[in-house]
Design a protein around this motif. Sequence first.
Motif, PDB file in Angstrom:
ATOM      1  N   SER A 100       0.962  -1.055   0.035  1.00 43.01           N
ATOM      2  CA  SER A 100       0.030  -0.173  -0.073  1.00 43.01           C
ATOM      3  C   SER A 100       0.935   1.174   0.089  1.00 43.01           C
ATOM      4  O   SER A 100       1.652   1.201   0.861  1.00 43.01           O
ATOM      5  CB  SER A 100      -0.880   0.087   1.062  1.00 43.01           C
ATOM      6  N   VAL A 101       0.493   2.227  -0.980  1.00 46.92           N
ATOM      7  CA  VAL A 101       1.250   3.371  -1.154  1.00 46.92           C
ATOM      8  C   VAL A 101       0.343   4.484  -0.992  1.00 46.92           C
ATOM      9  O   VAL A 101      -0.721   4.553  -1.680  1.00 46.92           O
ATOM     10  CB  VAL A 101       2.311   3.419  -2.371  1.00 46.92           C
ATOM     11  N   LEU A 102       0.667   5.470  -0.285  1.00 49.76           N
ATOM     12  CA  LEU A 102      -0.094   6.881  -0.358  1.00 49.76           C
ATOM     13  C   LEU A 102       0.877   8.010  -1.202  1.00 49.76           C
ATOM     14  O   LEU A 102       1.981   8.123  -0.737  1.00 49.76           O
ATOM     15  CB  LEU A 102      -0.316   7.602   1.175  1.00 49.76           C
ATOM     16  N   VAL A 103       0.021   8.732  -2.040  1.00 52.21           N
ATOM     17  CA  VAL A 103       0.825   9.773  -2.897  1.00 52.21           C
ATOM     18  C   VAL A 103       0.082  10.882  -2.619  1.00 52.21           C
ATOM     19  O   VAL A 103      -1.054  11.233  -2.880  1.00 52.21           O
ATOM     20  CB  VAL A 103       1.181   9.146  -4.254  1.00 52.21           C
ATOM     21  N   GLY A 104       0.825  12.267  -2.568  1.00 53.84           N
ATOM     22  CA  GLY A 104       0.503  13.370  -2.497  1.00 53.84           C
ATOM     23  C   GLY A 104       1.146  14.459  -3.603  1.00 53.84           C
ATOM     24  O   GLY A 104       2.372  14.044  -3.767  1.00 53.84           O
ATOM     25  N   VAL A 105       0.203  14.974  -4.340  1.00 60.15           N
ATOM     26  CA  VAL A 105       0.739  15.799  -5.171  1.00 60.15           C
ATOM     27  C   VAL A 105       0.334  17.330  -4.894  1.00 60.15           C
ATOM     28  O   VAL A 105      -0.377  17.651  -4.711  1.00 60.15           O
ATOM     29  CB  VAL A 105       0.177  15.536  -6.673  1.00 60.15           C
ATOM     30  N   TYR A 106       1.736  18.418  -5.074  1.00 58.72           N
ATOM     31  CA  TYR A 106       1.668  19.497  -4.724  1.00 58.72           C
ATOM     32  C   TYR A 106       2.217  20.225  -6.160  1.00 58.72           C
ATOM     33  O   TYR A 106       3.183  20.101  -6.438  1.00 58.72           O
ATOM     34  CB  TYR A 106       2.508  19.892  -3.628  1.00 58.72           C
ATOM     35  N   GLY A 107       1.341  21.157  -6.558  1.00 62.26           N
ATOM     36  CA  GLY A 107       1.456  21.937  -7.705  1.00 62.26           C
ATOM     37  C   GLY A 107       0.490  21.745  -8.774  1.00 62.26           C
ATOM     38  O   GLY A 107      -0.620  21.404  -8.635  1.00 62.26           O
ATOM     39  N   PRO A 108       1.020  22.795  -9.972  1.00 60.35           N
ATOM     40  CA  PRO A 108       2.221  23.378 -10.309  1.00 60.35           C
ATOM     41  C   PRO A 108       1.925  24.461  -9.197  1.00 60.35           C
ATOM     42  O   PRO A 108       1.087  25.432  -9.105  1.00 60.35           O
ATOM     43  CB  PRO A 108       1.747  23.936 -11.569  1.00 60.35           C
ATOM     44  N   LYS A 109       3.364  24.682  -8.671  1.00 57.31           N
ATOM     45  CA  LYS A 109       3.705  25.720  -7.833  1.00 57.31           C
ATOM     46  C   LYS A 109       4.670  26.518  -8.170  1.00 57.31           C
ATOM     47  O   LYS A 109       5.582  26.259  -8.927  1.00 57.31           O
ATOM     48  CB  LYS A 109       3.685  25.346  -6.476  1.00 57.31           C
ATOM     49  N   ASN A 110       4.913  27.567  -7.394  1.00 56.44           N
ATOM     50  CA  ASN A 110       5.975  28.350  -7.544  1.00 56.44           C
ATOM     51  C   ASN A 110       7.461  27.511  -7.125  1.00 56.44           C
ATOM     52  O   ASN A 110       7.496  26.822  -6.097  1.00 56.44           O
ATOM     53  CB  ASN A 110       6.210  29.457  -6.624  1.00 56.44           C
ATOM     54  N   MET A 111       8.636  27.895  -7.962  1.00 51.09           N
ATOM     55  CA  MET A 111       9.810  26.885  -7.672  1.00 51.09           C
ATOM     56  C   MET A 111      10.767  28.213  -7.387  1.00 51.09           C
ATOM     57  O   MET A 111      10.765  29.277  -7.831  1.00 51.09           O
ATOM     58  CB  MET A 111      10.371  26.346  -8.968  1.00 51.09           C
ATOM     59  N   PRO A 112      11.690  27.806  -6.558  1.00 53.88           N
ATOM     60  CA  PRO A 112      12.767  28.837  -6.092  1.00 53.88           C
ATOM     61  C   PRO A 112      13.525  28.987  -7.431  1.00 53.88           C
ATOM     62  O   PRO A 112      13.767  28.163  -8.238  1.00 53.88           O
ATOM     63  CB  PRO A 112      13.866  28.168  -5.221  1.00 53.88           C
ATOM     64  N   PRO A 113      14.001  30.103  -7.838  1.00 52.44           N
ATOM     65  CA  PRO A 113      14.644  30.805  -9.239  1.00 52.44           C
ATOM     66  C   PRO A 113      15.342  29.694  -9.641  1.00 52.44           C
ATOM     67  O   PRO A 113      15.721  29.321 -10.575  1.00 52.44           O
ATOM     68  CB  PRO A 113      15.066  32.153  -9.021  1.00 52.44           C
ATOM     69  N   LYS A 114      16.430  29.380  -8.262  1.00 57.17           N
ATOM     70  CA  LYS A 114      17.630  28.494  -8.714  1.00 57.17           C
ATOM     71  C   LYS A 114      17.147  27.305  -9.393  1.00 57.17           C
ATOM     72  O   LYS A 114      18.212  26.700 -10.221  1.00 57.17           O
ATOM     73  CB  LYS A 114      18.355  28.118  -7.392  1.00 57.17           C
ATOM     74  N   ARG A 115      15.998  26.557  -9.047  1.00 54.84           N
ATOM     75  CA  ARG A 115      15.621  25.448  -9.537  1.00 54.84           C
ATOM     76  C   ARG A 115      14.650  25.284 -10.813  1.00 54.84           C
ATOM     77  O   ARG A 115      14.220  24.321 -11.032  1.00 54.84           O
ATOM     78  CB  ARG A 115      15.402  24.568  -8.410  1.00 54.84           C
ATOM     79  N   GLU A 116      14.163  26.567 -10.851  1.00 56.33           N
ATOM     80  CA  GLU A 116      13.176  26.342 -12.337  1.00 56.33           C
ATOM     81  C   GLU A 116      13.741  26.172 -13.455  1.00 56.33           C
ATOM     82  O   GLU A 116      14.942  26.353 -13.822  1.00 56.33           O
ATOM     83  CB  GLU A 116      12.449  27.815 -12.047  1.00 56.33           C
ATOM     84  N   ASP A 117      12.952  25.606 -14.313  1.00 58.24           N
ATOM     85  CA  ASP A 117      13.415  25.647 -15.648  1.00 58.24           C
ATOM     86  C   ASP A 117      12.425  26.489 -16.702  1.00 58.24           C
ATOM     87  O   ASP A 117      11.187  26.174 -16.530  1.00 58.24           O
ATOM     88  CB  ASP A 117      13.142  24.026 -16.050  1.00 58.24           C
ATOM     89  N   PRO A 118      12.926  27.392 -17.618  1.00 53.01           N
ATOM     90  CA  PRO A 118      12.354  28.155 -18.185  1.00 53.01           C
ATOM     91  C   PRO A 118      11.327  27.663 -19.387  1.00 53.01           C
ATOM     92  O   PRO A 118      10.749  28.193 -19.826  1.00 53.01           O
ATOM     93  CB  PRO A 118      13.295  29.050 -19.080  1.00 53.01           C
ATOM     94  N   GLU A 119      11.675  26.226 -19.568  1.00 52.69           N
ATOM     95  CA  GLU A 119      10.956  25.655 -20.736  1.00 52.69           C
ATOM     96  C   GLU A 119       9.842  24.831 -19.947  1.00 52.69           C
ATOM     97  O   GLU A 119       8.945  24.646 -20.913  1.00 52.69           O
ATOM     98  CB  GLU A 119      11.947  24.666 -21.279  1.00 52.69           C
ATOM     99  N   LYS A 120       9.941  24.221 -18.696  1.00 50.93           N
ATOM    100  CA  LYS A 120       8.842  23.570 -18.391  1.00 50.93           C
ATOM    101  C   LYS A 120       8.961  23.060 -16.954  1.00 50.93           C
ATOM    102  O   LYS A 120       9.562  23.684 -16.402  1.00 50.93           O
ATOM    103  CB  LYS A 120       8.970  21.931 -19.004  1.00 50.93           C
ATOM    104  N   ALA A 121       7.567  22.540 -16.506  1.00 59.45           N
ATOM    105  CA  ALA A 121       7.722  22.468 -15.100  1.00 59.45           C
ATOM    106  C   ALA A 121       8.663  21.529 -14.637  1.00 59.45           C
ATOM    107  O   ALA A 121       8.875  20.611 -15.208  1.00 59.45           O
ATOM    108  CB  ALA A 121       6.296  21.971 -14.553  1.00 59.45           C
ATOM    109  N   VAL A 122       9.116  21.755 -13.397  1.00 60.54           N
ATOM    110  CA  VAL A 122      10.066  20.640 -12.844  1.00 60.54           C
ATOM    111  C   VAL A 122       9.472  19.687 -11.846  1.00 60.54           C
ATOM    112  O   VAL A 122       8.730  20.085 -11.172  1.00 60.54           O
ATOM    113  CB  VAL A 122      11.117  21.413 -11.928  1.00 60.54           C
TER     114      VAL A 122
END
Lengths: 265, 251, 247, 305, 289
Positions: free
Chosen positions: C42-64
């Motif tokens: 049994s596995v429980l999964v939570g999804v958060y987003g699409p949300k803001n990313m810190p500028p260091k980790r964001e990708d200008p082309e697509k969601a990370v």
Amino acid sequence: MSARGAPSYSPYSGIEERVMQEDGAGPASRSVLGADSRRQDGRLPEECRPAFLQVGTVSRAAGSAYAEFASTKVLVAVYGPRESRKAAAYSDTSRLTCDVKLAAFATKSRGKYGQGTAERELSDLLHKALVSAVRLDTFPKASVDVFALVLESGGADLAVVVTAASLALADAGIEMLDMVAATSLSLVGGHLLVDPAASEERAQDGNVLVALMPARNEVTQMHLAGAWPDTHAAQAIELCLDGCHKLDGEMRACLREHAATANGS
Amino acid sequence: MLQSSGQGDGPSTSGSEQASSYVGQIVAPGDIVLDLTQAGKLVRIGGGLQQDGTSLVVTKAGRLRHTKPSKYWVEGSQRRYVPAVEDVVVGVVVERYAEHLVIDIGGPVTALLPALAFEGATRRNKPNLNIGDSVYARVTSTSRDTEPTLACHDASGRAAGFGPLAKGYLFQCSTGLARTLLSRPTCAVLEALGGGLSFELAVGMNGKVWVDAASAAITVLVANAIINSEFLSPTQAKIMVKSLLKQVQQP
Amino acid sequence: MSSQGSLRKDGRTFNQLRGMVCDRGLLHRADGSAKWSQDGTSVLVGVYGPKNMPPKREDPEKAVLEVLWKPKSGIQGPEEREAEIILRRTLEAVVLAPLFPRAGISVVVQVIHDDGSLLSCAINAACAALVDAGIPMTGLLASVTIALAKRDDGAGGGAHLQLDPTREEQDGAQATVCLALETTPKAATSNGSVEGEAVVTSTTRGAMAIEEYLEALDRCRMASRTINAFARLSLDKAQRRLELPGT
Amino acid sequence: MDSQLEAEAFKRIYPEEYFQRFLSEGTRPDGRPLGRARSTTIGFGAVSTADGSALVKIGSTTLLAGIKLEVMTPTAEAPDAGKIAATFEMPPLCSPDARPERRLEETSVVVQQVMNAIESAGLVNTKELLISTGKAAWVAYLDIYCLDADGSLLDAALLAAVAAFADLTLPPVRVNPEGHVLPVLSGAQGGNLRENGDASSEVVTVERRKLTLGAMPWAATIGLYKGHLIVDPTAEEEALLESTVTTILDEAGRLISLFKPGGITAVTTALIQDCVELTRHRARELKQILEESSQEDEDEGDESQ
Amino acid sequence: MPGLSAAELSFLEGGIAQDLRNDGRGREDFRSFSIQLDVISQASGSARVRLGATDILASIKAELGSPPAEFPHLGRLELAVEISPTAGPEFEGRGGEELSAELGKALERSFAGGANGTGAAVDLAALSVVEGKTCWVLYADVLVLNADGNILDASAIGIKAALSNTRIPKVEVLAGEGDEEGELELNDDPDECARVSTAAVPLIVTLTKVGRHYIADATGDEEAQMSSALSVAVNEKGQLCGVTKRGSAGIDPSVISDMLSVARRIGKRLLAKVDAEISLAESRLESET
């Protein structure tokens, strides 16, 4: 670096020292020099190990060098000038970062340096030896990263790392005042052994390291440990300087050769 | 042949197309709901659908909806808001600059509110908003590559109720509930509340809801009533509001 | 040749999946969530987003897309870190990340219990949670694990392929294959003959003949249809419940 | 010179188009045909401080694997077996993407897959690592360092690991009654060392020996890009690929691993069969390279003696 | 260092060139210093040293530990420097860590001797209790209370003084039965305690290069002007026990050899002075009790 689970040990670690202590009564009779006043590997006391130097060994680095002094094997890669990761305040000069690691199998007992204190010290000493030679004022705000990996620790590791790092910086086209060559020496039972092997270092009473900018004739880094009789220290430093000058010739030859093959192809 | 649109109704040419057989059904990502070669000249698509070659493909789970002549969208409930032009939203100021404010509207990225996008605002005379303040605004543009922009006036430049939200209480509900609250005719819970209490309310399509009333007790009551109403039928909602009202009116 | 009566310890036939349960929208703070169980796993999964990313980790082309794998207890080991990466790359196959440049989507996986076929269960759970969050996707995935029981078990012929193995079956197997497959969608058009559900992710353990792998693949394909049908059924139910007040 | 500069600029600005132009002509930026792996070399015994080591180069990709042996007490579940503990390191010198403060995610995948392949193929019989039942066994610490990361790391890491095990020599040891393992020293050295307990109380002496290796696993990573199959991709190519499939086969043709960690394209049965076929070819090549290198290594060893 | 104007800096440098420093000293002169012994009662030995405005506290703690794996017949000497955040504005927060590590290494180089313990400041073999099992570990810790230059030299004086003040409890090894290990019995009666011979403990002389000249015992202001420095450890026998080059600028090798002989000369004078101060402090301590 330590594996999970039960502790393990190596039955062969420290065996040389134990043999040595059982061999004779005290440190005085340690057999570093044979009857023909040659060392275990056949060298004369003031003789350096044959050096094999090569640049351009890491394909994706800005510059790189491999140095092999008998069983001491070191690989250095230079990246940059590139954007500095550390969000430091603006500065007119760039940062030189140095990071030295030892492979887990580089030493007699595995991962001996895993704790990182020795690696941090080597990194610090490498930085001190190089920083005055690199013209950091030529590229503001960026960082030049020097990464070294000791593949096999066979003695005089730091000297080999410094030498290889200076070659890698030159290969990367980083502006420098001069090359930096480094040589170390061990004092063993009153003998001065230039460019010591690991077994000689383990038996040493003291050691010296000199890093030199050979063309400018300036010492960038020097340290000495252990108790040295008056004349010995001066002589040891002389021997190291001499070693640095010899090494300098080999380093420049290596760069010339690389440039020639690069243009040829 | 294909035109993407948000909420608005526009002119459309009609043909003798056949509506998708999946209309009204629950669809899942990947489902091909319409063969565009069989459909009419113009098909308008809303949220949850994408064109893939000659097929109309579902990207979000939900119920496939269709309005004549040829508009399709997938209706599902999702908590995370994705901005669309002309949506009304409630946001919070997170950064302040000379030319614009950065507003958190709970979307994938923050939105921009130009400093002069208020009724009658000039360089000299513009509302002074601080970080943490709430604002009621309209989405004026969305584009893949830039942040969405907002404005606190309608298309003709009038305030039309938009602007800073002073005091009050801000809470988050699902975007599905927000849509219900904004729907016409007024939904049961708001009608019931409005019958017994006086309060101010601003609902954003982004699920942020702002309430203000004469007393904190009434504010909290309104907020609770709205949150509780999400899974209630209109009749259940009216009963729930009635019992809440009794509690406050008792003393 | 026949596998008559050679049932597995839990009474299943070799070709039978365990009972599946899927609950959606359990986590109120998450933008989407699902708990997926295959009997003891049994596995429980939570999804958060699409949300803001810190500028260091964001990708200008697509969601990370980021995946955080939390083991049942204790801290992450190398296995969990690998599972995290495999799961992330698997989900990247279906998530329409280019729709949300600079944004981030986090998928948090909490293992509740592991009785075999864990990675498959986690992929199924994550896929359901992404659907629940309304993250745009190109399609659904179904994941199946299959075990090749050791031949000396006495089971002859093809009977040594055990679908959806328990932990005991998995540990005793000569080899296991875990596959994530694209599912055949409902389609208004027929795109001609389909070669069968394509493989998005494959990991194996133990040695086997190529033919055995291909047979396992076929069995998994068949099973993936059952999983897909179940996932749609559970989606239907969840969607109807949501719509209740309106209808 | 100008046209070269132009090509370089084109490559940087439009990497995809640059790559596609090559592929459309059935070749790759480094001149290889799509199905050919880069030239591969193996150097045995690269590090003398290790009990077994190998330096592997596949094109520019360079890996150094070293094995160091230590003694452990066998576990209660397996009193007659030793074990293998592996790490894979990508120190910051190997690639501009590796930075000291951040661990590259490849590292976790590569170490898991290398260990999986070694175990699945049955390369090492851990019972051979036993020194004395229930008392002492070898733990083989396999540390693989990436010295130059130019793509297809898993292939090179597995080859380096296999070669390091082929190079591994178990040193001679003796075990005293307490189960403590002591070194056996040759000639003059040993004579002078004080014995721990008298010789008659020793239980067992283990000779210097090599391992008898089982089936060797051979890996080939194949990149998928717009319907093309690209064998042994470089780092530059990997950045553009839609997904990769790493197939590992042993010499008997058994499938040791078929590893496809997601990615944006899915593969059909036919494509899987193509990958297996390409890997069969590469496996034969790698087997030959390993055999030739070990022959050379032995010849050199003979000469020096 | 902030706070010094360009004019002040050039004045300072000019003075050094004329062998007349701001505080009236010549280039090779040390500032006056004072030593106070036994300042921490829990330590095995301790001393406080004030060198000009530089103020340090050195303590020695003797603990039973295990000998180095390669040299089972030796004890250990561990050295560390900690700079209190109050020592100066630049040491607030984690500011002092880098310098602490550098000074710690320099002390180690000067006091620890070779890998096998020869040339160490104290006789490491005398610290062995049970070969290969137990030995004394001397933890020498320096705490910098106020920093006005030349912390390293002050630290070496502090350690030498603290070692002279150190008492190590007597250990008796009770014979164990058969294979069993013997038990250890500690006797910390002050009269029974052993003392540490400090004859071989070196002192450090740091020569700081300012302009073309080098000066001994630089103050904080003078250190701010440093291009490079050489810290040289010298012992009673006139041996060099450790050299550390500090600062980033390179130095000509002939200048280095000059600096080494000057340091040795200054060191000889300093050793005599420190010995005298220690005996003075000892007699003060005795008269107090």
